[in-house]
Design a protein around this motif. Structure first.
Motif, PDB file in Angstrom:
ATOM      1  N   LEU A  13     -17.136  13.095 -21.660  1.00 25.42           N
ATOM      2  CA  LEU A  13     -17.048  11.751 -21.082  1.00 25.42           C
ATOM      3  C   LEU A  13     -18.335  11.380 -20.347  1.00 25.42           C
ATOM      4  O   LEU A  13     -18.781  10.227 -20.402  1.00 25.42           O
ATOM      5  N   GLU A  14     -18.929  12.353 -19.675  1.00 22.78           N
ATOM      6  CA  GLU A  14     -20.194  12.089 -18.984  1.00 22.78           C
ATOM      7  C   GLU A  14     -21.306  11.772 -19.985  1.00 22.78           C
ATOM      8  O   GLU A  14     -22.120  10.865 -19.764  1.00 22.78           O
ATOM      9  N   LYS A  16     -20.898  10.479 -22.981  1.00 27.85           N
ATOM     10  CA  LYS A  16     -20.627   9.161 -23.570  1.00 27.85           C
ATOM     11  C   LYS A  16     -20.997   8.045 -22.593  1.00 27.85           C
ATOM     12  O   LYS A  16     -21.507   6.996 -23.009  1.00 27.85           O
ATOM     13  N   ALA A  17     -20.758   8.283 -21.308  1.00 34.68           N
ATOM     14  CA  ALA A  17     -21.126   7.286 -20.301  1.00 34.68           C
ATOM     15  C   ALA A  17     -22.640   7.129 -20.216  1.00 34.68           C
ATOM     16  O   ALA A  17     -23.166   6.017 -20.047  1.00 34.68           O
ATOM     17  N   PRO A  20     -23.872   5.438 -24.371  1.00 33.35           N
ATOM     18  CA  PRO A  20     -22.732   4.780 -25.033  1.00 33.35           C
ATOM     19  C   PRO A  20     -22.876   4.637 -26.538  1.00 33.35           C
ATOM     20  O   PRO A  20     -21.863   4.533 -27.251  1.00 33.35           O
ATOM     21  N   SER A 132     -12.531   7.542 -20.156  1.00 24.52           N
ATOM     22  CA  SER A 132     -13.948   7.480 -19.813  1.00 24.52           C
ATOM     23  C   SER A 132     -14.096   8.082 -18.429  1.00 24.52           C
ATOM     24  O   SER A 132     -13.107   8.522 -17.816  1.00 24.52           O
ATOM     25  N   THR A 133     -15.290   8.105 -17.919  1.00 25.18           N
ATOM     26  CA  THR A 133     -15.488   8.601 -16.556  1.00 25.18           C
ATOM     27  C   THR A 133     -14.834   7.672 -15.539  1.00 25.18           C
ATOM     28  O   THR A 133     -14.638   8.054 -14.383  1.00 25.18           O
ATOM     29  N   ARG A 134     -14.457   6.467 -15.968  1.00 28.33           N
ATOM     30  CA  ARG A 134     -13.781   5.515 -15.084  1.00 28.33           C
ATOM     31  C   ARG A 134     -12.285   5.753 -14.985  1.00 28.33           C
ATOM     32  O   ARG A 134     -11.627   5.211 -14.108  1.00 28.33           O
ATOM     33  N   ASP A 156     -18.115   3.165 -23.417  1.00 27.67           N
ATOM     34  CA  ASP A 156     -18.151   4.482 -22.761  1.00 27.67           C
ATOM     35  C   ASP A 156     -16.861   5.269 -22.942  1.00 27.67           C
ATOM     36  O   ASP A 156     -16.688   6.323 -22.320  1.00 27.67           O
ATOM     37  N   GLU A 157     -15.957   4.800 -23.823  1.00 22.99           N
ATOM     38  CA  GLU A 157     -14.654   5.448 -23.965  1.00 22.99           C
ATOM     39  C   GLU A 157     -14.574   6.302 -25.230  1.00 22.99           C
ATOM     40  O   GLU A 157     -15.222   6.033 -26.238  1.00 22.99           O
TER      41      GLU A 157
END
Length: 294
Positions: A13-14, A16-17, A20, A132-134, A156-157
């Motif tokens: 996830l990091e 991808k963030a 993107p 995501s990181t969110r 970012d997902e």
């Protein structure tokens, strides 16, 4: 092209963030074809094969959480009794080699209208878990497909898992192709009966810009079964009902002419698939057996 290989879900996830535009890859059955034919040249590939939790599934309170990296071969071998429709669709995917590598998560990421798992996910009211990181959010399958090869993922997902109810009624999947195996569907159809809710679920594939449900057909059949008491009596289903159901399924499609078939043929084939799968699920329902992958 960079090659990123995270060792955990958090690292994935990091990554991808931070990047993107990186394209996730697990089985590679879609992505590598596009790269090999030079149809796609992403700045980076995000290899998810070291993320162990993506290759796991679990069941809790009558619902299966299927990791995005569980291959089709394992769905067939391990989940045919719980998710018969998805197991049936998995049997039609490519060759044994492709089924050993390809995943439902990859099917969702590609979002091709012809993806074999999509009609069943729609028919069974599946939810897609994206992260995501969110944070994490759940997207109903019916809202996941946004256009030709477009989905509801934010940049970012990543797809984490798919959530499906253990079958409480019979399910079926059928598709038409130009040959019997290793073929992209000319059209496909998924059907699920939900007797505990008095509902019918459908999914159409390869006959519209996105996979879609045939909602008018669902409502017609559910009302017919309720109004005639067939949910309770499990009596025979009139041929006129099957025929009308097929007509409504065909009407829900928006096919095109292409190298695999004409739009008219796709509509006709969908009508036939709908009638046949309805006959199969109703026979299973009358006999009281459906927890096995045919």
């Amino acid at each position: 092209m960079d090659f990123l290989r995270p060792g955990s879900w958090a690292e994935a996830l990091e990554a991808k963030a931070a990047l993107p535009d990186a394209v996730p890859i697990a089985g590679g059955t879609d992505v590598m074809v596009e790269i090999n034919f030079d149809h796609r040249r992403p700045p980076a590939l995000l290899d998810l094969n070291r993320v162990a939790e993506l290759a796991e599934w679990s069941e809790r309170d009558g619902r299966v959480r299927l990791g995005a990296g569980v291959p089709y071969a394992r769905i067939i071998a391990e989940l045919g009794d719980r998710l018969p429709g998805l197991a049936m669709a998995s049997r039609t995917v490519g060759s044994p080699q492709i089924r050993n590598r390809g995943t439902v998560g990859g099917n969702l990421g590609a979002a091709s209208p012809a993806g074999d798992s999509h009609p069943v996910l729609l028919a069974t009211d599946a939810d897609v878990e994206v992260a995501s990181t969110r944070g994490v959010r759940m997207v109903p399958a019916v809202e996941f497909y946004r256009g030709v090869k477009r989905n509801a993922l934010e940049p970012d997902e990543l797809v984490a898992a798919v959530h499906l109810d253990v079958a409480r009624g019979p399910q079926q999947f059928a598709k038409v192709g130009t040959r019997n195996a290793m073929v992209i569907a000319v059209c496909a159809f998924g059907l699920a009966l939900h007797p505990d809710r008095g509902r019918v679920g459908t999914g159409i594939g390869s006959a519209a810009p996105t996979p879609r449900r045939a909602t008018e057909a669902e409502e017609f059949l559910a009302a017919e079964l309720a109004d005639t008491g067939l949910w309770e009596s499990r009596g025979p289903l009139a041929e006129s009902v099957r025929r009308r159901f097929g007509e409504l399924v065909a009407r829900a499609a928006s096919p095109i002419d292409d190298v695999r078939a004409t739009a008219a043929y796709r509509r006709h084939a969908l009508s036939v698939l709908a009638r046949r799968t309805l006959g199969w699920v109703w026979d299973q329902y009358r006999e009281g057996g459906w927890s096995a992958c045919a």
